[in-house]
Write an enzyme that holds these catalytic residues in place. Structure first.
Site, PDB file in Angstrom:
ATOM      1  N   HIS A  37       6.079  -6.706   7.794  1.00 55.05           N
ATOM      2  CA  HIS A  37       5.892  -6.193   9.164  1.00 55.05           C
ATOM      3  C   HIS A  37       6.334  -5.169   9.540  1.00 55.05           C
ATOM      4  O   HIS A  37       7.260  -4.725   9.000  1.00 55.05           O
ATOM      5  CB  HIS A  37       6.652  -7.517   9.884  1.00 55.05           C
ATOM      6  N   ASP A  89       2.033 -15.259   9.931  1.00 58.86           N
ATOM      7  CA  ASP A  89       0.603 -15.551   9.227  1.00 58.86           C
ATOM      8  C   ASP A  89       0.765 -16.351   7.933  1.00 58.86           C
ATOM      9  O   ASP A  89      -0.185 -16.882   7.459  1.00 58.86           O
ATOM     10  CB  ASP A  89      -0.375 -14.408   9.137  1.00 58.86           C
TER      11      ASP A  89
HETATM   12  N1  CMC Z   1       1.890  -6.100   0.225  1.00 58.85           N
HETATM   13  C1  CMC Z   1       2.229  -5.557  -0.549  1.00 58.85           C
HETATM   14  N2  CMC Z   1       2.943  -4.016  -0.131  1.00 58.85           N
HETATM   15  C2  CMC Z   1       3.160  -3.983   1.032  1.00 58.85           C
HETATM   16  C3  CMC Z   1       2.796  -5.195   2.099  1.00 58.85           C
HETATM   17  C4  CMC Z   1       2.126  -6.187   1.435  1.00 58.85           C
HETATM   18  N3  CMC Z   1       1.871  -7.014   2.259  1.00 58.85           N
HETATM   19  N4  CMC Z   1       3.207  -4.722   3.465  1.00 58.85           N
HETATM   20  C5  CMC Z   1       3.845  -3.518   3.019  1.00 58.85           C
HETATM   21  N5  CMC Z   1       3.839  -2.999   1.724  1.00 58.85           N
HETATM   22  C6  CMC Z   1       4.355  -1.747   1.156  1.00 58.85           C
HETATM   23  C7  CMC Z   1       3.505  -0.552   1.630  1.00 58.85           C
HETATM   24  O1  CMC Z   1       2.629  -0.422   0.701  1.00 58.85           O
HETATM   25  C8  CMC Z   1       4.554   0.288   1.508  1.00 58.85           C
HETATM   26  O2  CMC Z   1       4.981   0.760   0.301  1.00 58.85           O
HETATM   27  P1  CMC Z   1       5.459   2.217  -0.359  1.00 58.85           P
HETATM   28  O3  CMC Z   1       6.709   2.671   0.499  1.00 58.85           O
HETATM   29  O4  CMC Z   1       5.569   2.183  -1.632  1.00 58.85           O
HETATM   30  O5  CMC Z   1       4.268   3.019   0.450  1.00 58.85           O
HETATM   31  C9  CMC Z   1       5.767  -0.319   2.038  1.00 58.85           C
HETATM   32  O6  CMC Z   1       5.833  -1.722   2.029  1.00 58.85           O
HETATM   33  C10 CMC Z   1       5.900  -0.237   3.737  1.00 58.85           C
HETATM   34  O7  CMC Z   1       5.052  -0.647   4.235  1.00 58.85           O
HETATM   35  P2  CMC Z   1       4.169   0.082   5.495  1.00 58.85           P
HETATM   36  O8  CMC Z   1       2.716  -0.008   5.250  1.00 58.85           O
HETATM   37  O9  CMC Z   1       4.613   1.409   5.756  1.00 58.85           O
HETATM   38  O10 CMC Z   1       4.321  -1.023   6.486  1.00 58.85           O
HETATM   39  P3  CMC Z   1       3.555  -1.023   8.068  1.00 58.85           P
HETATM   40  O11 CMC Z   1       4.680  -1.082   8.837  1.00 58.85           O
HETATM   41  O12 CMC Z   1       2.660  -0.034   8.330  1.00 58.85           O
HETATM   42  O13 CMC Z   1       2.843  -2.289   7.778  1.00 58.85           O
HETATM   43  C11 CMC Z   1       1.831  -4.396   7.983  1.00 58.85           C
HETATM   44  C12 CMC Z   1       3.069  -3.582   8.480  1.00 58.85           C
HETATM   45  C13 CMC Z   1       2.211  -5.793   8.603  1.00 58.85           C
HETATM   46  C14 CMC Z   1       0.632  -3.806   8.309  1.00 58.85           C
HETATM   47  C15 CMC Z   1       1.661  -4.467   6.303  1.00 58.85           C
HETATM   48  O14 CMC Z   1       3.151  -5.338   6.123  1.00 58.85           O
HETATM   49  C16 CMC Z   1       0.631  -5.271   5.842  1.00 58.85           C
HETATM   50  O15 CMC Z   1      -0.455  -4.841   5.580  1.00 58.85           O
HETATM   51  N6  CMC Z   1       0.962  -6.679   5.700  1.00 58.85           N
HETATM   52  C17 CMC Z   1      -0.265  -7.564   5.159  1.00 58.85           C
HETATM   53  C18 CMC Z   1      -0.959  -8.063   6.428  1.00 58.85           C
HETATM   54  C19 CMC Z   1      -0.395  -9.096   7.361  1.00 58.85           C
HETATM   55  O16 CMC Z   1       0.177  -9.893   6.684  1.00 58.85           O
HETATM   56  N7  CMC Z   1      -0.246  -8.630   8.508  1.00 58.85           N
HETATM   57  C20 CMC Z   1       0.027  -9.679   9.620  1.00 58.85           C
HETATM   58  C21 CMC Z   1       1.252  -9.147  10.417  1.00 58.85           C
HETATM   59  S1  CMC Z   1       2.396 -10.322  11.202  1.00 58.85           S
HETATM   60  C22 CMC Z   1       0.967 -10.876  12.578  1.00 58.85           C
HETATM   61  C23 CMC Z   1       0.519  -9.770  13.430  1.00 58.85           C
HETATM   62  O17 CMC Z   1       1.305  -8.723  13.812  1.00 58.85           O
HETATM   63  O18 CMC Z   1      -0.515  -9.796  13.752  1.00 58.85           O
END
Ligand code: CMC
Length: 435
Positions: free
Chosen positions: A311, A369
Site C-alpha cells: 500500500h 483487498d
Molecule cells: N508485489 C510485489 N512487489 C511489490 C508489491 C506487490 N504487491 N507492491 C509493491 N511492491 C514492491 C515494488 O515493486 C517496489 O519494489 P522496488 O523498491 O524494488 O522497486 C516496492 O515494493 C515499493 O513499491 P511501490 O511500487 O513504490 O509502491 P506504490 O506505493 O507505488 O504502490 C500499490 C502501491 C498498492 C499500487 C502496490 O503495492 C501494488 O501494486 N499492490 C498490488 C495491488 C493491490 O493490492 N492494490 C490494492 C491497494 S489497497 C486498496 C486500494 O487502495 O484500492
C-alpha cells in the site's frame, strides 16, 4: 484554510543568492507540510513528485491515516470501533456531516436515502445498450455518468440544497445501479429496491433475489456486507478520490465526478485488486505452487505483483485487512464452510510472504483487498462484481470529499505542472523538405 502555521523552512538555490522562506503548516494529526505555493514565484522552480508520494493536495477533515502505525480514522473515529458498533448508513452520515447523528437526525437521513433508491425508469433502458458480457464496472461508469442527464434539478454545484440531494441520490441509487449491472449480465429480471430492508440487506436482495421466490435474508451475511461497506467507505486522497476532486475542481457536476472516480477505481492497482486477488489464487492453483509464484513476484522482469499486498500509505499493516480477515472467518463459519481452499491458500501466502525478506524489507503487508474477495466469493457474489461493490461503498467517500472541495473557499482548478523533456523550440519544415 484551518491548518495552522507551525514554523518555516528556508530554501536556498545553490549557486545563486536567491532564497525563500516557506511556511510549515500543521493539521490536527500527521506530519508538518511545507506550503510551497510561492516557491515558483520566488525562485522560479517547481517541485517534482510523480505519484504524489510527498504532496498534500488539499486540506481535509474527513479521514486520517497513519500508515506507520496502521491507523485509520473517519472523522476521528477508529475504523475498528465503527466496524464493530456502527452501521454503514450511520457512517455515511458521519462522513458527509462530520458528526455522528442523534436519533432524529439519523431518522431524517435514513428517510432521505430511502426516498431516492429507485432509478428513473428510462435509465433502465440504458442497460439494453450494453453487450450481455459487459463488465459491470463498464456499466457502472456509463450509468452513473448518465445520471447527469436525468437529474437536472440538482446539477447546480453552488446550491447547498442541490448538493445535498445529489449526495442522497448517489448514495441511494448506486446499489440499484450495481445490482442491475449484475442482473443484466446473468439475464435475470431487475429487482426494484425495497425500502423496508437495511442498506446492505437491500443490496443483497437486489443482487441475489428473484421474483419467483421469497427472499430470505441472512442477518450474518448482511452484517458482513455492511461491515465491508464501512471498511471501504473512505480512504483520504487515494487515486479515485483524487480523480473525483480533480474533476470536481473544474466545476463538473457530481454525477460526472463520481463516474470519473469509478473509472479510476477500476484499475488493478486500486479497487480492481480484489478481483485480481481471486484470479491470482485461482491461477496459482494449489499451495505447493506458492513458492514458485513468490519467486516470480520477486523477479523484476516478470512484472508479476502479489495482488492484495502493499500500500502506498500503510507501511505497517492495513487495519482494514485485519477486520476483513476476522469477518472472513465469521462468514465461512456461518455458511458452514469448514474447508475453503482459497482461504487456506491466502493464509499460506500471507505466512510465506511475511517471512520473506523481499516483502519484509519493503514493508509489504496484506491490504484490504487480500481477504475481501474470499468473503465475497463465499457469499455468492461473482468475481466481476467485487470492484463494483467497492464502488458502491466508496461513493459516500467520494461524495463527501467532493462536497468538501466545493465548500472550500480556497479551492482552485487542479492543474499540475511538468518537467518538459521533449524537443526544444524548432521551426516547422514543409513535408517535401523533410529527410
Ligand atoms: N508485489 C510485489 N512487489 C511489490 C508489491 C506487490 N504487491 N507492491 C509493491 N511492491 C514492491 C515494488 O515493486 C517496489 O519494489 P522496488 O523498491 O524494488 O522497486 C516496492 O515494493 C515499493 O513499491 P511501490 O511500487 O513504490 O509502491 P506504490 O506505493 O507505488 O504502490 C500499490 C502501491 C498498492 C499500487 C502496490 O503495492 C501494488 O501494486 N499492490 C498490488 C495491488 C493491490 O493490492 N492494490 C490494492 C491497494 S489497497 C486498496 C486500494 O487502495 O484500492
Amino acid at each position: 484554510m484551518t491548518s495552522k502555521a507551525s514554523g518555516s523552512i528556508t530554501v536556498t538555490l545553490d549557486g545563486s543568492n536567491k532564497s525563500t522562506t516557506l511556511p510549515l503548516l500543521g493539521g490536527t494529526l500527521g506530519p508538518q507540510v511545507a506550503d510551497i505555493r510561492k516557491l515558483y514565484g520566488d525562485l522560479g522552480i517547481f517541485t517534482y513528485d510523480p505519484g504524489y508520494g510527498a504532496t498534500a493536495s488539499c486540506e481535509s477533515t474527513i479521514t486520517y491515516i497513519d500508515g506507520d502505525a496502521g491507523v485509520l480514522l473517519y472523522r476521528g473515529y477508529p475504523i475498528e470501533q465503527l466496524a464493530e458498533n456502527s452501521d454503514f448508513l450511520e457512517v455515511c452520515y458521519l462522513l458527509l456531516n462530520g458528526e455522528l447523528p442523534n436519533k432524529a437526525e439519523f431518522a431524517d437521513f435514513h428517510k432521505g436515502v430511502t426516498y431516492h433508491t429507485m432509478l428513473h425508469e428510462q435509465l433502465r433502458r440504458f442497460y439494453d445498450g450494453f453487450r450481455r458480457d459487459a463488465h459491470p464496472m463498464a456499466i457502472m461508469c456509463g450509468v452513473v455518468g448518465a445520471m447527469a442527464a436525468f437529474y437536472h434539478d440538482n446539477l447546480d454545484i453552488n446550491d447547498e440544497n442541490q448538493r445535498r440531494i445529489a449526495a442522497f441520490r448517489l448514495i441511494a441509487k448506486v446499489p440499484t445501479i450495481a445490482a442491475w449491472a449484475y442482473k443484466y449480465s446473468v439475464g435475470q429480471p431487475f429487482l426494484y429496491p425495497r425500502n423496508d430492508l437495511g442498506y446492505a440487506e437491500n443490496f443483497l436482495y437486489m443482487l441475489n433475489g428473484v421474483p419467483a421466490e421469497e427472499y430470505v435474508n441472512n442477518p450474518i451475511l448482511s452484517r458482513a456486507m455492511d461491515r465491508i461497506l464501512i471498511l471501504h467507505a473512505d480512504h483520504e486522497q487515494n487515486a479515485s478520490t483524487s480523480t473525483v476532486r480533480l474533476a470536481g475542481s473544474t466545476g463538473a457536476n457530481p454525477f460526472a465526478c463520481i463516474a470519473a472516480g469509478i473509472a479510476a477505481l477500476w484499475g488493478p492497482a486500486h479497487g480492481g485488486a480484489n478481483e485480481a486477488v481471486l484470479k491470482m489464487l485461482a491461477e496459482i492453483g494449489t499451495p505447493e505452487n506458492i513458492p514458485a509464484f513468490i519467486k516470480e513476484v520477486k523477479d523484476k522482469n516478470s512484472h508479476t505483483k502479489l495482488m492484495g499486498f502493499g500500500h502506498r500509505v500503510y507501511k505497517n499493516f492495513d487495519p482494514r485487512a485485519k477486520i476483513m480477515k476476522d469477518t472472513c472467518h465469521e462468514v465461512l463459519a456461518e455458511l458452514g464452510i469448514k474447508d475453503e481452499p482459497l482461504l487456506d491458500m491466502a493464509m499460506e501466502m500471507e505466512r510465506i510472504a511475511l517471512e520473506d525478506d523481499y516483502f519484509v524489507s519493503r514493508k509489504l503487508y496484506p491490504n484490504v483487498d487480500f481477504y475481501s474477495g474470499i468473503i465475497l466469493k463465499a457469499m455468492g457474489i461473482p468475481t466481476s462484481m467485487f470492484t463494483v461493490l467497492f464502488a458502491v461503498a466508496r461513493t459516500v467517500g467520494w461524495v463527501s470529499q467532493w462536497k468538501e472541495l466545493i465548500e472550500d473557499p480556497s479551492q482552485r482548478i487542479g492543474r499540475p505542472r511538468q518537467i518538459y523533456t521533449g524537443a526544444p523550440s524548432r521551426d516547422f519544415v514543409a513535408i517535401d523538405k523533410r529527410g
